[in-house]
Design a protein around this motif. Sequence first.
Motif, short mmCIF file in Angstrom:
data_model
loop_
_atom_site.label_atom_id
_atom_site.label_comp_id
_atom_site.label_asym_id
_atom_site.label_seq_id
_atom_site.Cartn_x
_atom_site.Cartn_y
_atom_site.Cartn_z
N ILE A 97 -7.09 4.29 -4.05
CA ILE A 97 -5.94 5.20 -3.96
C ILE A 97 -6.25 6.44 -4.78
CG2 ILE A 97 -3.51 5.51 -4.63
CD1 ILE A 97 -3.21 2.44 -4.05
N GLY A 108 0.72 3.94 -0.45
CA GLY A 108 0.74 2.70 0.34
C GLY A 108 2.00 1.87 0.16
N PRO A 133 -0.67 -3.00 -1.77
CA PRO A 133 -0.12 -2.01 -0.84
C PRO A 133 0.53 -2.66 0.39
CG PRO A 133 -2.35 -1.41 -1.51
CD PRO A 133 -2.10 -2.80 -2.00
N TYR A 135 1.03 -0.52 3.11
CA TYR A 135 0.39 0.28 4.18
C TYR A 135 -0.96 0.77 3.66
CZ TYR A 135 5.44 0.78 5.01
OH TYR A 135 6.77 0.53 5.17
N PRO A 136 -1.88 1.10 4.57
CA PRO A 136 -3.12 1.74 4.12
C PRO A 136 -2.80 3.05 3.39
CG PRO A 136 -3.27 1.10 6.44
CD PRO A 136 -1.84 0.92 6.04
N ALA A 137 -3.51 3.31 2.30
CA ALA A 137 -3.28 4.53 1.52
C ALA A 137 -3.35 5.75 2.43
CB ALA A 137 -4.30 4.64 0.40
#
Length: 355
Positions: A97, A108, A133, A135-137
Amino acid sequence: MESIVNAAIKPVMQQEQIPGMAIAITVNGQAHYFNYGVASKETGTAVNENTLFEIGSVSKTFTTTLAAYAVASGKLSLSDKASSVLPQLRGSAFDNISVLQLGTYSAGGLPLQFPDSADAPDKMLGYFKQWKPVYPAGTYRQYSNPSLGLFGYLAAQSMGASFDDVMEKTLLPKLGLKHTFLKVPPDQMALYAQGYSKDDQPVRVGPGALDSEAYGVKTSAADMLRYVEANMNPLTLEKPLQQAIAATHTGYYTVGDMTQGLGWEAYRFPVTLETLLAGNSTPMAMEAHKVQWLNPSRPQTDNVLFNKTGSTGGFGAYVAYVPSKDIGIVILANRNYPNAERVKVAHTILSALSK
């Protein structure tokens, strides 16, 4: 101008039972102050342009300016991974990140607030180390105190001092703000407005994890207007600070009609009330939104309105300005009332002034 401001403010104060408000407006470099009601119902002290208000998340724009100053000074890069700036985060999600993703709420899915169990300075690093996370960063915007707070924390780390120290001894003096504080000094406490909760109890902001970074600034209408003017006309400031302000005004991605800067959120001007209300709505604060990254990210200069809301338990703030028109407004209140009401007031006044 006074009749326009009175007509916009007085009904909202009555409707929302706001004890005191300070309005500051700049037009072509000229400051205008309009003060209403009391800083404290207990003492009856009248509000003036030097009354100190909590500004909640408007503090985030100071934090992002500090981080951008660290970048302009060669201490930090927005592309750095968070764990490379703060080695304690190595082996966590923060290996993947970036500093920029933290500063634009796109790490994320970090939540709006720390969970109660982690909302203390000695608990927050443990929280980040175990956080996973959603979500994907870089794919979703999720407005978040921990995200922007960590962004500020990393900036201070890169400058080799505590956040409070760098803010109070470096950034605020360089901005010419002598009446803006993270901790209100004893000799200024008489100017510190009393906030009031939804059920009208006296309340002020308490300590929490990354509180200074995310929502900790107390300031006056006069100092906030000086800050707005520095954002609109930064050429009087030293070079790294000019670069820092330009970085906070840079558009990184869009969500609907809102372009995300660092701290500031931007719209094409003139902007409809509906668009501004949507951008400052509860769903924007509480829900995740897919982002469209601008490639490349770019400074926003022509006919853009920048704005930010902020709230604590007992205070509500809103700041908006249009550099191309050289107009800006600061609205400070010692009650947390709906963002929609703040936006409507500002939109009414700025629309009248920009004709």
